[in-house]
Motif scaffolding. Structure first.
Motif, PDB file in Angstrom:
ATOM      1  N   UNK A  15       0.801  -1.225   0.000  1.00 35.11           N
ATOM      2  CA  UNK A  15       0.000   0.000   0.000  1.00 35.11           C
ATOM      3  C   UNK A  15       0.830   1.269   0.000  1.00 35.11           C
ATOM      4  N   UNK A  16       2.127   1.162   0.303  1.00 31.24           N
ATOM      5  CA  UNK A  16       3.003   2.341   0.306  1.00 31.24           C
ATOM      6  C   UNK A  16       4.203   2.107  -0.622  1.00 31.24           C
ATOM      7  N   UNK A  17       3.948   1.406  -1.716  1.00 36.15           N
ATOM      8  CA  UNK A  17       4.960   1.248  -2.757  1.00 36.15           C
ATOM      9  C   UNK A  17       6.091   0.303  -2.415  1.00 36.15           C
ATOM     10  N   UNK A  18       5.838  -0.699  -1.561  1.00 29.70           N
ATOM     11  CA  UNK A  18       6.865  -1.676  -1.237  1.00 29.70           C
ATOM     12  C   UNK A  18       7.849  -1.224  -0.174  1.00 29.70           C
ATOM     13  N   UNK A  19       7.660  -0.049   0.411  1.00 33.93           N
ATOM     14  CA  UNK A  19       8.509   0.398   1.512  1.00 33.93           C
ATOM     15  C   UNK A  19       8.004  -0.190   2.818  1.00 33.93           C
ATOM     16  N   UNK A  20       8.838  -0.089   3.862  1.00 34.30           N
ATOM     17  CA  UNK A  20       8.358  -0.423   5.194  1.00 34.30           C
ATOM     18  C   UNK A  20       7.822   0.868   5.810  1.00 34.30           C
ATOM     19  N   UNK A  21       6.822   0.797   6.702  1.00 31.72           N
ATOM     20  CA  UNK A  21       6.221   2.018   7.251  1.00 31.72           C
ATOM     21  C   UNK A  21       7.219   2.990   7.870  1.00 31.72           C
ATOM     22  N   UNK A  22       8.281   2.472   8.510  1.00 33.81           N
ATOM     23  CA  UNK A  22       9.259   3.365   9.144  1.00 33.81           C
ATOM     24  C   UNK A  22       9.925   4.278   8.122  1.00 33.81           C
ATOM     25  N   UNK A  23      10.110   3.814   6.893  1.00 35.36           N
ATOM     26  CA  UNK A  23      10.721   4.650   5.860  1.00 35.36           C
ATOM     27  C   UNK A  23       9.801   5.796   5.470  1.00 35.36           C
ATOM     28  N   UNK A  24       8.505   5.516   5.316  1.00 33.48           N
ATOM     29  CA  UNK A  24       7.557   6.565   4.959  1.00 33.48           C
ATOM     30  C   UNK A  24       7.341   7.529   6.122  1.00 33.48           C
ATOM     31  N   UNK A  25       7.550   7.054   7.353  1.00 30.69           N
ATOM     32  CA  UNK A  25       7.406   7.905   8.538  1.00 30.69           C
ATOM     33  C   UNK A  25       8.662   8.721   8.813  1.00 30.69           C
ATOM     34  N   UNK A  26       9.643   8.667   7.890  1.00 25.11           N
ATOM     35  CA  UNK A  26      10.881   9.452   7.982  1.00 25.11           C
ATOM     36  C   UNK A  26      11.675   9.178   9.253  1.00 25.11           C
ATOM     37  N   UNK A  27      11.745   7.911   9.642  1.00 22.71           N
ATOM     38  CA  UNK A  27      12.598   7.533  10.766  1.00 22.71           C
ATOM     39  C   UNK A  27      14.003   7.303  10.226  1.00 22.71           C
ATOM     40  N   UNK A  28      15.007   8.042  10.732  1.00 22.72           N
ATOM     41  CA  UNK A  28      16.351   8.027  10.136  1.00 22.72           C
ATOM     42  C   UNK A  28      17.174   6.800  10.484  1.00 22.72           C
ATOM     43  N   UNK A  29      16.764   5.644   9.980  1.00 24.66           N
ATOM     44  CA  UNK A  29      17.512   4.409  10.159  1.00 24.66           C
ATOM     45  C   UNK A  29      17.801   3.807   8.796  1.00 24.66           C
ATOM     46  N   UNK A  30      18.942   3.154   8.681  1.00 27.04           N
ATOM     47  CA  UNK A  30      19.288   2.464   7.441  1.00 27.04           C
ATOM     48  C   UNK A  30      18.570   1.120   7.424  1.00 27.04           C
ATOM     49  N   UNK A  31      17.494   1.051   6.644  1.00 31.81           N
ATOM     50  CA  UNK A  31      16.666  -0.150   6.605  1.00 31.81           C
ATOM     51  C   UNK A  31      16.853  -0.903   5.296  1.00 31.81           C
ATOM     52  N   UNK A  32      18.087  -0.903   4.794  1.00 34.36           N
ATOM     53  CA  UNK A  32      18.428  -1.718   3.637  1.00 34.36           C
ATOM     54  C   UNK A  32      19.109  -2.996   4.123  1.00 34.36           C
ATOM     55  N   UNK A  33      19.131  -3.997   3.266  1.00 46.12           N
ATOM     56  CA  UNK A  33      19.795  -5.248   3.635  1.00 46.12           C
ATOM     57  C   UNK A  33      18.992  -6.029   4.661  1.00 46.12           C
ATOM     58  N   UNK A  34      19.700  -6.659   5.593  1.00 48.16           N
ATOM     59  CA  UNK A  34      19.074  -7.494   6.619  1.00 48.16           C
ATOM     60  C   UNK A  34      18.508  -6.596   7.720  1.00 48.16           C
ATOM     61  N   UNK A  35      17.220  -6.283   7.625  1.00 48.02           N
ATOM     62  CA  UNK A  35      16.599  -5.350   8.572  1.00 48.02           C
ATOM     63  C   UNK A  35      16.470  -5.960   9.967  1.00 48.02           C
ATOM     64  N   UNK A  36      16.316  -7.277  10.051  1.00 44.48           N
ATOM     65  CA  UNK A  36      16.285  -7.924  11.362  1.00 44.48           C
ATOM     66  C   UNK A  36      17.592  -7.672  12.112  1.00 44.48           C
ATOM     67  N   UNK A  37      18.714  -7.817  11.399  1.00 40.68           N
ATOM     68  CA  UNK A  37      20.004  -7.619  12.035  1.00 40.68           C
ATOM     69  C   UNK A  37      20.179  -6.181  12.527  1.00 40.68           C
ATOM     70  N   UNK A  38      19.674  -5.230  11.720  1.00 40.63           N
ATOM     71  CA  UNK A  38      19.725  -3.827  12.112  1.00 40.63           C
ATOM     72  C   UNK A  38      18.951  -3.581  13.399  1.00 40.63           C
ATOM     73  N   UNK A  39      17.736  -4.097  13.482  1.00 40.50           N
ATOM     74  CA  UNK A  39      16.890  -3.837  14.649  1.00 40.50           C
ATOM     75  C   UNK A  39      17.405  -4.552  15.894  1.00 40.50           C
ATOM     76  N   UNK A  40      17.945  -5.755  15.741  1.00 35.34           N
ATOM     77  CA  UNK A  40      18.522  -6.470  16.888  1.00 35.34           C
ATOM     78  C   UNK A  40      19.740  -5.718  17.405  1.00 35.34           C
TER      79      UNK A  40
END
Length: 395
Positions: free
Chosen positions: A363-388
């Protein structure tokens, strides 16, 4: 390597480009041929102590007239430094003069100092980890990215988490790992990984405010938990989503559906975004009317933004929340029931992280909601690893 502009460094590079100009005479000694006469100058690298060696803080000397008269880094020293850099040896004092060596976001675990620099890499069977050393206490360390002392690779563990939240059973996850990753683990091990990282993600406090829209949707769904003496005991999960970004602003668990329970997701949503909504769309649950009034009356641009739906067909409807609840049920129908309310809360927190930061949304063009909400995190690649990693660091 970066572009070289220092004149002595350029002359050192010219020395290095010619054959047989640098002759190793020991571990920290070299003879460098002169460019003006048939002679060699002796370059020595010395460390004050072991800590200085760990930090890469060396003292360089040379027998050439330029160094002896001016006490500057001469072209012969630059030639040796460049030779070591090209051959792969880490010369920290040289790198520190060329780049920003201080890592401002890394804290020494011993003295809590931020005066930290990169200090090579540590090779493991899963790849290389960046090593750091503290300029204040000399302690060398590797930053824990959430997988410290785990016998299996971060890729395998995060793959397990991803399959779990996509609704795959533990037995099928174990079968997938042995077929495609050649990793044999039991269902008990997989469950232990899931519980560990659900607990970590549940403690993750979001650092940034969400740039949400002005229309929110709220709905509730059930999840079953084991309770002694009852065959089917269930709890309520309250989901509150921003329609514009599809960001799940709140995901709260309660045992009942009273006004005090309906206020929890509304209050949580107020914490993560500075926007007061123009409309909050809900189903016909009576508790919402008073809950919305208690939380938002007089705070928004209109007196009472509550929109209570009469049915599922008339617009505005709550279809985006119904789709979210379907995503939750993809997982809960496989789990069937949780061990306790704490287990349900950990699941809800994990699902919120999965929905906001991991799962692409059509519904938002294949992005994750955090990207559209302008949260400044690098959410490319393995996003699970980033969040952990963020949850482990407490950032």
């Amino acid at each position: 390597m970066k572009q070289i502009t220092n004149p002595r460094e350029l002359r050192g590079l010219k020395i290095l480009s010619e054959p047989d100009t640098i002759i190793p005479m020991g571990k920290n000694e070299w003879d460098v041929r002169s460019q003006s006469k048939d002679a060699y100058y002796h370059v020595i690298r010395e460390y004050k102590d072991r800590h200085a060696q760990q930090r890469g803080q060396a003292t360089w000397t040379c027998t050439c007239p330029d160094f002896l008269s001016r006490n500057v880094v001469c072209k012969h020293q630059h030639a040796v430094m460049l030779s070591l850099k090209i051959s792969g040896e880490i010369v920290k004092d040289y790198e520190a003069t060329q780049t920003e060596g201080v890592e401002s976001n890394i804290i020494c675990p011993t003295c809590k100092s931020g005066n930290v620099i990169k200090y090579g890499v540590r090779k493991t069977k899963f790849g290389e980890n960046q090593r750091y050393t503290c300029n204040d206490c000399g302690y060398s360390f590797v930053v824990d990215q959430g997988f410290h002392r785990m016998k299996n690779s971060p890729k395998t563990i995060t793959l397990t988490l991803d399959l779990y939240f996509k609704g795959v059973s533990l037995r099928k996850i174990a079968d997938h790992l042995i077929q495609f990753e050649d990793v044999a683990v039991t269902q008990v091990t997989i469950l232990r990984w899931i519980r560990k990282y659900l607990a970590q993600l549940g403690k993750y406090a979001e650092k940034y405010q969400v740039e949400a829209g002005n229309i929110w949707h709220c709905d509730e769904t059930t999840v079953f938990v084991k309770k002694e003496g009852e065959k089917k005991h269930y709890l309520w999960i309250w989901n509150l989503m921003d329609a514009k970004t599809r960001y799940l602003l709140a995901c709260q668990v309660s045992e009942t559906r009273y006004v005090k329970d309906a206020r929890k997701p509304l209050a949580k949503a107020k914490e993560v975004t500075a926007v007061n909504p123009d409309a909050i769309v809900t189903d016909g649950l009576p508790a919402y009317k008073q809950a919305v009034k208690d939380e938002f009356y007089g705070l928004g641009r209109i007196q009472n933004p509550h929109v209570r739906l009469k049915d599922f067909e008339t617009k505005p409807n709550n279809n985006i929340l119904e789709r979210l609840n379907g995503t939750f049920r993809e997982r809960t129908k496989v789990v069937r029931s949780f061990d306790s309310a704490i287990g349900a809360e950990a699941f809800a927190a994990g699902m919120q992280t999965y929905y906001n930061y991991i799962r692409p949304h059509q519904g938002i063009g294949g992005m994750v909601p955090a990207q559209l909400a302008n949260i400044p995190l690098d959410l490319t690649g393995n996003r699970w690893m980033t969040m952990i990693g963020l949850a482990t660091a407490g950032k």
